[in-house]
Design a protein around this motif. Structure first.
Motif, PDB file in Angstrom:
ATOM      1  N   TYR A 132       0.827  -1.208   0.000  1.00 34.16           N
ATOM      2  CA  TYR A 132       0.000   0.000   0.000  1.00 34.16           C
ATOM      3  C   TYR A 132       0.856   1.251   0.000  1.00 34.16           C
ATOM      4  O   TYR A 132       0.510   2.260   0.586  1.00 34.16           O
ATOM      5  CB  TYR A 132      -0.961   0.035   1.184  1.00 34.16           C
ATOM      6  CG  TYR A 132      -1.958  -1.074   1.195  1.00 34.16           C
ATOM      7  CD1 TYR A 132      -2.245  -1.720   2.377  1.00 34.16           C
ATOM      8  CD2 TYR A 132      -2.598  -1.478   0.049  1.00 34.16           C
ATOM      9  CE1 TYR A 132      -3.160  -2.761   2.409  1.00 34.16           C
ATOM     10  CE2 TYR A 132      -3.507  -2.512   0.071  1.00 34.16           C
ATOM     11  CZ  TYR A 132      -3.782  -3.144   1.252  1.00 34.16           C
ATOM     12  OH  TYR A 132      -4.677  -4.167   1.287  1.00 34.16           O
ATOM     13  N   SER A 174       3.980   1.693   1.248  1.00 35.56           N
ATOM     14  CA  SER A 174       4.937   1.926   2.327  1.00 35.56           C
ATOM     15  C   SER A 174       6.376   1.917   1.825  1.00 35.56           C
ATOM     16  O   SER A 174       7.241   2.499   2.438  1.00 35.56           O
ATOM     17  CB  SER A 174       4.771   0.884   3.435  1.00 35.56           C
ATOM     18  OG  SER A 174       5.046  -0.402   2.941  1.00 35.56           O
ATOM     19  N   ILE A 229      -3.116   2.854   4.270  1.00 35.40           N
ATOM     20  CA  ILE A 229      -3.510   1.459   4.477  1.00 35.40           C
ATOM     21  C   ILE A 229      -5.025   1.316   4.470  1.00 35.40           C
ATOM     22  O   ILE A 229      -5.569   0.322   3.980  1.00 35.40           O
ATOM     23  CB  ILE A 229      -2.879   0.884   5.767  1.00 35.40           C
ATOM     24  CG1 ILE A 229      -3.008  -0.633   5.780  1.00 35.40           C
ATOM     25  CG2 ILE A 229      -3.504   1.477   7.016  1.00 35.40           C
ATOM     26  CD1 ILE A 229      -2.135  -1.316   6.808  1.00 35.40           C
ATOM     27  N   ARG A 276      -9.128  -6.241   8.226  1.00 33.67           N
ATOM     28  CA  ARG A 276      -8.207  -5.211   8.690  1.00 33.67           C
ATOM     29  C   ARG A 276      -7.348  -5.734   9.831  1.00 33.67           C
ATOM     30  O   ARG A 276      -7.831  -6.389  10.738  1.00 33.67           O
ATOM     31  CB  ARG A 276      -8.975  -3.980   9.146  1.00 33.67           C
ATOM     32  CG  ARG A 276      -9.724  -3.355   7.996  1.00 33.67           C
ATOM     33  CD  ARG A 276     -10.294  -2.026   8.382  1.00 33.67           C
ATOM     34  NE  ARG A 276     -11.289  -1.629   7.426  1.00 33.67           N
ATOM     35  CZ  ARG A 276     -11.015  -1.066   6.258  1.00 33.67           C
ATOM     36  NH1 ARG A 276      -9.799  -0.840   5.895  1.00 33.67           N
ATOM     37  NH2 ARG A 276     -12.002  -0.725   5.450  1.00 33.67           N
TER      38      ARG A 276
END
Length: 135
Positions: A16, A18, A77, A124
Motif C-alpha cells: 500500500y 509503504s 492502508i 483489517r
C-alpha cells in the motif's frame, strides 16, 4: 486476442505504498492467481500495480476509491483495504477485465471471484480510524 478467466478467492496488499509501490496480489486457494500482471522479479506474474488501480478508478469510481481522497488523510492502508473490497465486488459482478501481455501477444483476462465476498472490515489488521465507507 485470447480470452481467459482467472479464478480468485483471496486478495493481499503487499505494501500500500509503504515502500513507494502499490501492489495488490490475487490468489486462488494457497497459490497466486494467474494473469494478473506481466512478470516482475519481486512480485512474479500475479499482481496489479498502481497504474492498473488508477485505470480502474477512472472506469469504476464507485468501486475503487482515490488514494488522495480527504477521507483517508495520511492513512494509505485504509485506502488499500477499501480497494481490495472494491476489486472483489467488481469480480463478483463480472466487471473486472484486464488486458495482459503473454510473450508477444495480448490476452484479455476476466477475473472471477469464487468464495465468500471479501469484506474489508473483517480483513483489517489495525483498528479502523474512520467510519465505514459505503460502496
Amino acid at each position: 486476442m485470447e480470452e481467459v478467466t482467472a479464478k480468485v478467492n483471496k486478495i493481499t496488499g503487499q505494501t500500500y505504498g509503504s515502500q513507494g509501490e502499490y501492489i495488490i496480489t490475487f490468489h486462488m486457494d494457497n497459490s497466486t492467481a494467474r494473469y494478473a500482471k506481466s512478470y516482475s522479479k519481486k512480485y512474479g506474474y500475479y499482481h496489479i500495480d498502481y497504474d492498473d488501480i488508477q485505470s480502474l478508478q477512472m472506469h469504476f469510481p464507485e468501486y475503487i476509491p482515490y488514494k488522495d481522497n480527504n477521507y483517508y488523510g495520511k492513512y494509505v492502508i485504509e485506502w488499500g483495504y477499501d480497494v481490495e473490497e472494491g476489486l472483489c465486488k467488481l469480480m463478483i459482478e463480472g466487471k473486472l477485465t484486464l488486458e495482459r501481455k503473454k510473450q508477444d501477444s495480448k490476452i484479455l483476462v476476466k477475473f472471477e471471484w469464487v468464495g465468500e465476498p471479501w469484506d474489508a472490515e473483517e480483513n483489517r489488521k489495525l483498528k479502523r480510524r474512520f467510519p465505514n465507507r459505503n460502496l
